[in-house]
Structure formats: structure tokens, C-alpha cells
Design an enzyme around this catalytic site. Sequence first.
Site, PDB file in Angstrom:
ATOM      1  N   PRO A  67      34.031  66.565  47.151  1.00 58.57           N
ATOM      2  CA  PRO A  67      32.737  66.668  47.830  1.00 58.57           C
ATOM      3  C   PRO A  67      31.619  65.916  47.119  1.00 58.57           C
ATOM      4  O   PRO A  67      30.579  65.629  47.710  1.00 58.57           O
ATOM      5  CB  PRO A  67      32.458  68.175  47.848  1.00 58.57           C
ATOM      6  CG  PRO A  67      33.249  68.713  46.701  1.00 58.57           C
ATOM      7  CD  PRO A  67      34.474  67.851  46.597  1.00 58.57           C
ATOM      8  N   THR A 100      37.818  69.721  45.699  1.00 63.24           N
ATOM      9  CA  THR A 100      38.106  69.642  44.268  1.00 63.24           C
ATOM     10  C   THR A 100      36.877  69.999  43.450  1.00 63.24           C
ATOM     11  O   THR A 100      35.743  69.737  43.850  1.00 63.24           O
ATOM     12  CB  THR A 100      38.601  68.246  43.877  1.00 63.24           C
ATOM     13  OG1 THR A 100      37.594  67.273  44.192  1.00 63.24           O
ATOM     14  CG2 THR A 100      39.882  67.898  44.622  1.00 63.24           C
ATOM     15  N   GLY A 126      37.491  58.168  47.974  1.00 60.73           N
ATOM     16  CA  GLY A 126      37.720  56.803  47.525  1.00 60.73           C
ATOM     17  C   GLY A 126      38.986  56.659  46.715  1.00 60.73           C
ATOM     18  O   GLY A 126      39.883  57.520  46.742  1.00 60.73           O
ATOM     19  N   ASP A 127      39.053  55.576  45.962  1.00 66.57           N
ATOM     20  CA  ASP A 127      40.252  55.272  45.196  1.00 66.57           C
ATOM     21  C   ASP A 127      40.503  56.282  44.082  1.00 66.57           C
ATOM     22  O   ASP A 127      41.651  56.504  43.691  1.00 66.57           O
ATOM     23  CB  ASP A 127      40.149  53.859  44.612  1.00 66.57           C
ATOM     24  CG  ASP A 127      40.140  52.792  45.700  1.00 66.57           C
ATOM     25  OD1 ASP A 127      41.037  52.812  46.546  1.00 66.57           O
ATOM     26  OD2 ASP A 127      39.216  51.959  45.704  1.00 66.57           O
ATOM     27  N   GLY A 128      39.452  56.911  43.556  1.00 66.13           N
ATOM     28  CA  GLY A 128      39.630  57.903  42.506  1.00 66.13           C
ATOM     29  C   GLY A 128      40.371  59.129  43.000  1.00 66.13           C
ATOM     30  O   GLY A 128      41.289  59.632  42.341  1.00 66.13           O
ATOM     31  N   GLY A 163      35.150  56.753  50.284  1.00 62.69           N
ATOM     32  CA  GLY A 163      34.529  56.604  48.975  1.00 62.69           C
ATOM     33  C   GLY A 163      33.731  55.328  48.808  1.00 62.69           C
ATOM     34  O   GLY A 163      33.513  54.557  49.741  1.00 62.69           O
ATOM     35  N   THR A 164      33.317  55.100  47.553  1.00 65.01           N
ATOM     36  CA  THR A 164      32.517  53.923  47.216  1.00 65.01           C
ATOM     37  C   THR A 164      33.315  52.638  47.356  1.00 65.01           C
ATOM     38  O   THR A 164      32.843  51.656  47.927  1.00 65.01           O
ATOM     39  CB  THR A 164      31.994  54.041  45.772  1.00 65.01           C
ATOM     40  OG1 THR A 164      31.256  55.258  45.639  1.00 65.01           O
ATOM     41  CG2 THR A 164      31.099  52.865  45.424  1.00 65.01           C
ATOM     42  N   GLY A 350      40.778  52.139  38.823  1.00 63.90           N
ATOM     43  CA  GLY A 350      39.410  52.413  38.398  1.00 63.90           C
ATOM     44  C   GLY A 350      39.262  53.577  37.440  1.00 63.90           C
ATOM     45  O   GLY A 350      38.144  53.946  37.090  1.00 63.90           O
ATOM     46  N   GLU A 351      40.382  54.143  36.964  1.00 67.24           N
ATOM     47  CA  GLU A 351      40.338  55.282  36.044  1.00 67.24           C
ATOM     48  C   GLU A 351      40.706  54.819  34.637  1.00 67.24           C
ATOM     49  O   GLU A 351      41.777  54.224  34.430  1.00 67.24           O
ATOM     50  CB  GLU A 351      41.308  56.380  36.501  1.00 67.24           C
ATOM     51  CG  GLU A 351      41.032  56.894  37.908  1.00 67.24           C
ATOM     52  CD  GLU A 351      39.672  57.539  38.051  1.00 67.24           C
ATOM     53  OE1 GLU A 351      39.305  58.327  37.159  1.00 67.24           O
ATOM     54  OE2 GLU A 351      38.978  57.249  39.052  1.00 67.24           O
TER      55      GLU A 351
END
Length: 371
Positions: A67, A100, A126-128, A163-164, A350-351
Site C-alpha cells: 500500500p 504488506t 511495482g518491480d519491488g 508501481g514506479t 532494483g533491490e
Amino acid sequence: MVCFYYSAVVAASVGARFSMAQPSVIRADNNPMAPDLSSDRSVFRGGSSSSSYSSIRRRDLVFVVNPRGANGRTGKEWKKLLPYLQSRLGSDYNICESLTSGPSHAIDVTREAIREGADAVIAVGGDGTLHEVVNGFFWDGKPVANQNTESVHSTALGLIPLGTGSDFARTLGWKNDPCESIARIARGVRSRVDVGVISREGEGSHYFINVADIHLSAKAGYYASRYKRFGKLCYVIGALQAFIGHRNQDLRIKVNEGEWKTYSQVTAICVGNAKYFGGGMKITPNADPHSGSFEVVILQDFKWYDFILKLHRLYNGTHLSVKNVTSTNVYTIEVDDISGSGSIFIQSDGEHLGFLPRKLSILPAAIEMIS
């Protein structure tokens, strides 16, 4: 029917159940779950009798939502989307929502959903968020096992990109259109996609579905994650900060279990299971998550002004013909820092994962995905 996905402890203490005849809504207390909750069977609640419970269990769709993603925009859009999702899918599926609460929560939720025999786990964001859900498909170096013996097929991965970045969705040609995503889920067409696994001696495995990268780009991603509140501008800010004090480095690389080779003055290495990263940069333009191999792009001896002059080529995927850029397809790649400084960044999807050395391997057709 909508159910809210519980941690096992909360569900057990509340004794949450609701019947098909009179649906009710119970909002979850979003505490992170323990990594292994397979002994507790109280997470999904579809009905009071064992027969109705097992029949609906095969139709559970678990939507994992961050969220706070995209500066809170993901949570707001999800609330608007939920009534439409219920009207479109509610008659055929038991819709389960998990909001989450922090890092790794999506991993734990996904593992438990798979063990409970969910039809699909769908990353909303997003990708995360997608990255964490993908990692939830694995445990201790192996795929998570579905413990529902009546399940007719494996749990699928789904995606509603909100997401972004949403870079993995770009590779598949998907837009940030939630209605289009729900239509895709309703059709239920599945195909298997490859997953990358990153390992290091003495450490556990880490999985990625999009792009893993090393050195400058990974450092830029690390800094960009601090500025997500600025939207896509975070990637520009991260890159500028990463350039400060950056030095190209000589690295040792081994591909496909061959011999070690030294690559001089490496600026960045990008290992693509998919094409895009950094908010739309087509860095590995020939990568395909259905191919069974990575595309590896290596940039050597780039200066700060090279990125400014060639940025448009990096975004449109025409940079492979640029001087000091090489591309190859591999099944495995190992990268080590010759200097032994332990300061060469690596990230995936991206992590931030830490620093070299690392080994990256492809897992062909590892996950079934709603496509």
C-alpha cells in the site's frame, strides 16, 4: 467473496471463518509471518465444512499489495480497483487480499499461499513487490511445495503493475492498466517463465525475474531507492549520486562454467532475464524470459559524459553497437572483484543485495505465470 489474508497467529487467535452463504469481511492485522508456517492450516478461510473448504481452495487468488508503493499511490489505486475486481472475478474465485507491512512480508505471504494450494499469487505494485513475490516461490534453494494434495496444478504468478518502474511488465508489452490486468487474470492463460538465481558461498540463494546489475548501475539503484518519493526522477538522482567518486574497476568474469577472464575498467554489468530496468531503460534489449538464457551486457571504460551523450541509446536499446559495449547470451556468470575491496555493488530487480563476488544462473521455465 473477498477474504483478507491473515498471519497464522492472528487467524488462530480470532478463529476467523466465514461461509459461502453469508460472506463477511475481516480485515487483517498485517504482521509479518514467520518463514515456515506449513504446520498451520488456518490461513485461508473459505468455508466451514471440509468438502467446501477443499473445493474453494483450488480457486484462491491471493493479491499481494504494497500500500505504500509509489508514494502511497498503489494503495489508493488498489482501493478503487477492488470493487471492480470483485465484480469481474468474485463469482469464479475466492479473492484474498494481503497488504504488506514491511520488507520480506510479501515473501512470507507467497510461501504460505503456495503451501495452502492457492490458484495464483498476484503481485500488485511495482518491480519491488514482484521481486519479493518471486522470491516467495522458493525456500531453502528449492521451489515451495504445494501441500494441498487435491490441487490440479501449480500456483501461478500474476501481476497488476501499479508501481514506479514496472520494468518487467514492459518486456511483456503490458501497460499500467489495471482493468487490462484483471482481464488477463480472468482469461487464466498461463506460460512458464525463467527466473535467475544469485548465489554466494556460505549464503542463501536470491532470485530475480527482471535484471540483475553490478557496479555503477547497482550503486545508482541503491541511491535511487532512497528517493522513491520523487517518482521516476529518483533514477536520475541516484545516477548523479553514484557518479560521485565512481571508478571503473577490473573484474574477473567466468561464463558457462568456463575459464576466468579479466575485463578491464568495467563500468557496469547487466544480466537480463528481461529487457528493461531503471524506469524504462532498455539495457538488455535481446533478453527474453522464455528463452532459457540471460543476455549479459558489459559496459567498459565509460565516463560520466558518455552516459549523457549516449543516454538516448541506452533507453531505446540501440547501445549494443556503441564502442566498449559487449553483449552475450549465457546460462551462468560468475563475477569477482580483482582488488578484493568488497565494495562493488550488486542488485537485482532494483533491490540491493550487497557486494561481489556472486554467481548468477538461469532457472529455465521455473515459474508458471498468468500471461
